[in-house]
Structure formats: C-alpha cells, structure tokens
Design an enzyme around this catalytic site. Structure first.
Site, short mmCIF file in Angstrom:
data_model
loop_
_atom_site.label_atom_id
_atom_site.label_comp_id
_atom_site.label_asym_id
_atom_site.label_seq_id
_atom_site.Cartn_x
_atom_site.Cartn_y
_atom_site.Cartn_z
CD GLU A 169 58.07 44.92 57.44
OE1 GLU A 169 59.45 45.36 57.63
OE2 GLU A 169 57.62 45.18 56.24
CG ASN A 221 51.14 44.71 58.39
OD1 ASN A 221 50.76 44.21 57.86
ND2 ASN A 221 52.42 45.65 57.79
CG HIS A 235 54.95 43.23 49.73
ND1 HIS A 235 54.68 44.53 49.43
CD2 HIS A 235 55.21 43.89 50.76
CE1 HIS A 235 54.26 44.72 49.48
NE2 HIS A 235 54.60 45.00 51.21
CD GLU A 243 53.22 46.36 53.44
OE1 GLU A 243 53.96 46.40 53.26
OE2 GLU A 243 52.79 46.78 55.55
CG ASP A 295 53.23 44.67 46.10
OD1 ASP A 295 53.64 43.86 46.47
OD2 ASP A 295 54.15 45.97 46.53
O1 G3I Z 1 62.17 61.07 51.65
C1 G3I Z 1 62.88 60.69 51.02
C2 G3I Z 1 63.63 62.01 49.97
O2 G3I Z 1 63.56 63.32 50.84
C3 G3I Z 1 65.59 61.36 49.59
O3 G3I Z 1 65.79 62.97 49.00
C4 G3I Z 1 65.33 59.95 48.82
C5 G3I Z 1 66.43 59.80 48.94
O4 G3I Z 1 66.80 58.12 48.78
O5 G3I Z 1 64.57 58.87 50.26
C6 G3I Z 1 63.25 59.40 50.64
O6 G3I Z 1 62.80 58.73 51.73
C7 G3I Z 1 62.59 57.58 50.58
C8 G3I Z 1 61.57 57.12 51.48
O7 G3I Z 1 60.06 55.08 51.27
C9 G3I Z 1 59.86 58.06 50.87
O8 G3I Z 1 59.84 58.10 49.26
C10 G3I Z 1 63.18 56.11 50.84
O9 G3I Z 1 64.36 56.60 50.73
C11 G3I Z 1 62.71 54.80 50.79
O10 G3I Z 1 63.93 54.03 51.52
C12 G3I Z 1 61.70 54.70 51.25
O11 G3I Z 1 61.04 53.79 51.24
C13 G3I Z 1 59.81 52.74 51.28
C14 G3I Z 1 60.26 51.60 53.03
O12 G3I Z 1 58.43 51.08 52.85
C15 G3I Z 1 61.52 51.84 53.54
O13 G3I Z 1 61.39 50.76 53.92
C16 G3I Z 1 58.98 52.56 50.49
O14 G3I Z 1 58.38 53.90 49.64
C17 G3I Z 1 57.12 51.62 51.00
O15 G3I Z 1 56.47 51.55 49.63
C18 G3I Z 1 57.91 50.21 52.10
O16 G3I Z 1 56.81 50.30 52.32
C19 G3I Z 1 57.10 49.22 53.35
C20 G3I Z 1 55.77 49.65 54.51
O17 G3I Z 1 56.00 50.09 55.52
C21 G3I Z 1 56.22 47.89 55.05
N1 G3I Z 1 56.46 46.05 54.44
C22 G3I Z 1 57.33 46.69 53.35
C23 G3I Z 1 57.08 47.23 52.32
C24 G3I Z 1 57.90 47.72 51.36
O18 G3I Z 1 59.43 48.12 51.39
#
Ligand code: G3I
Length: 303
Positions: free
Chosen positions: A128, A171, A208, A236, A238
C-alpha cells in the site's frame, strides 16, 4: 474436486485465506481452514507492530503458530507484510533521519525473512505505498518522507539478497480498475523495475470489492501487469454481501490470465472478517458454505 483448494489446483493455481492465530483453537474454523485452503496469509501476525514492537526486539511467536499449523497441514504461506505505513510501531514513525531509518528498514526485512527462510512462497515486501485518488504517486509515510521514492526499490533489493527463493510481491488495494490513476502509478513502477532489473516477481491485487463486485476491467488489468513479466494474484478478496455473480466474475478474471497464479480470500467465516456487518466471505458465521462458495467452486471447475 470438492474443495476450493483442490479445484484451484486443477488449473495449477492456489486458493488461500487469511488466518488469525487466535482462531486456530476454534474447531469449526480449523476444520474449514484445513479442508478448503492450500495457502495461508497471516492476517496481522507478520506485521511490524507485532514482529518488532521495539527496536531490535523481535517477536515471532504469533506468526510461528500460523506457520507451524500450515506446515502440519501441507499449506503454503504468503508473508504479509514487511514494509507498510500502517500497523507500524511508534518508534519507527518517530525516526527522524534517513540513515537510521534505512538501517532499521533493512534490518527488519532481513531479520524477518531470515526467520522464515524456506517457508514462504511469496512475500508482500511493500504494501500500500501508493496514494488514493488521482495523483498516481506514493503516499506520505515515514519511509517516503525520509528515504524518498527509492525506498520501495531498496526494500525489494534487500529482500532479494536475503532470500533468493521467495517470490517478492508489491501488494495494494484499489488497483484493480485499469484506468484508475493509482493502478497506472503501480503499473509504471513495475514497468520501471522490470526495465532496470529491480527484483520484483509478483503484484498482489487485494480485491476488497463493494457489492457491485469487481471492475469490468479486472481481467485487462491482470493481463496487462502479467505482460510486464510478473505473476499476479488476488490477495485479500472479499465482496460486500458476497453475491455469487460477483465472486464468479472475480474468479473468472483470474482464470482467464495464465500468470494469475492464485486467489486468497481475507478470512473464512463472515464473523472472521474485518468488514463487520458486510457478510463478504464464503462461509457464514457457523462455518456453513454460502451461495458464493458454490459459485466460486463451480467457477474453479470443482463441485
Ligand atoms: O490485537 C489487538 C488487541 O490486543 C486489542 O485489544 C484490540 C483493540 O482494538 O485490537 C487488536 O488489534 C486489532 C487487530 O486487527 C487484531 O485483531 C487492531 O485494533 C485492528 O486495527 C486490526 O485490524 C486489522 C487491519 O488490517 C489493521 O490495519 C485487520 O484485522 C486486518 O484484516 C486488516 O488487514 C488489512 C491488510 O493487512 C492490508 N490490506 C487491507 C486489509 C484490511 O484493512
């Protein structure tokens, strides 16, 4: 073939999913994962904030759990991701000089790639880096701001010299519509890299999509990038509301391009998705196959 992974393998492709380490103990999740998918991308566990939360202090335990599961079940791995402006710890964003950042970036790439050497089919080396909208240029980030346009090239060169066997991918999202400025910006970069011998093997199209599904030009975009001499993958996938028609169109676009080597969906059940409330995946919250699953399987030639 009765599973996504076997059906895709019929044309030499893979079908994969994003996996969260914290869900591996969920029996329904693990059952569907190991039945249907032959490629695994850690959803968050290989990102910088998890892997190197403070300088020089590496934590591979969450990602190791996923890699170990994949190895035990004959699944290959995509590494996601080495250099990204998001999920980047504050200590990296706080670096103020180019020499320090260059050292830190290259050390991060080298250490993470070496830890997983021989276990990763393809790395998302840079994720990105291009801006949304009409500029076709890189987005601001600590890497761009301190190292300039050359940071992407440097990351790929470091990656190649660390592990000559892994495929090295760029990516991004919203690069699926051929005429978009962002797509054109990435295309120009890949063309430039290939012409100058900068090591790049593949481009990941995150895919996406909204409820309308993929842009009509998706196949054209994949074919045009492939013609530059790189593999392409949907990394990715969806689709809001997961209409069977939209999934069929997306999968068919990949099948129509010989160098489209695989498709990864971004999660297993709707309840596993980052897109809360959009039901964008192939399995419902109970792990049952949705209509989009059947459409995808049939398009892949299975059933
Ligand atoms: O693990 C912590 C946890 O300890 C905490 O209590 C909680 C509270 O917010 O957050 C948890 O972390 C979260 C993490 O996912 C794991 O669940 C983050 O807040 C959350 O922001 C994070 O989101 C991820 C996101 O990337 C962040 O940018 C998504 O799961 C994940 O699916 C998403 O994936 C991205 C790809 O890497 C890149 N392309 C876009 C895609 C979708 O956004």
């Amino acid at each position: 073939a009765g599973t996504l992974g076997d059906a895709a393998a019929g044309s030499g492709r893979y079908f994969g999913t994003a996996v969260a380490a914290g869900r591996l103990g969920d029996a329904t999740y693990a059952t569907v994962l190991d039945r249907e998918f032959k490629m695994v991308t850690p959803e968050n566990e290989m990102k910088w904030d998890t892997v190197e939360p403070s300088r020089g202090s590496f934590n591979f335990a969450p990602a190791d759990a996923i890699v170990n599961h994949a190895t035990a079940h004959g699944q290959r791995m995509r590494g996601h991701t080495l250099v990204w402006h998001s999920q980047l710890p504050n200590w990296v964003n706080a670096i103020g000089d180019a020499n320090t950042l260059r050292t830190v970036m290259n050390n991060h790439i080298t250490t993470e790639m070496n830890h997983y050497k021989g276990k990763i089919y393809a790395w998302d080396v840079v994720n990105e880096a291009f801006a949304d909208g009409g500029s076709g240029q890189h987005r601001p980030s600590v890497f761009q701001n301190l190292l300039g346009n050359g940071f992407i090239e440097e990351a790929f060169r470091t990656a190649r010299s660390t592990d000559a066997s892994a495929k090295l991918c760029y990516n991004d999202y919203s690069i699926e519509n051929w005429t978009d400025a962002k797509t054109q910006g990435v295309y120009r970069m890949v063309k430039d890299f290939k012409s100058r011998g900068v090591p790049i093997d593949c481009v990941g199209f995150q895919s996406h999509f909204g409820a309308g599904g993929p842009p009509a030009s998706l196949r054209t975009t994949l074919a045009n990038f492939a013609a530059l001499g790189v593999d392409v993958q949907l990394t990715e996938l969806d689709i809001a509301q997961a209409s069977p028609t939209a999934y069929t169109a997306t999968v068919q676009a990949c099948l129509d391009v010989p160098r489209c080597t695989g498709i990864t969906v971004w999660g297993i059940r709707d309840s596993d998705s980052w897109r809360t409330g959009e039901n964008p995946l192939l399995f419902d919250n109970n792990g049952n196959k949705k209509p989009a699953y059947s459409a995808t399987l049939a398009t892949l030639g299975g059933g």
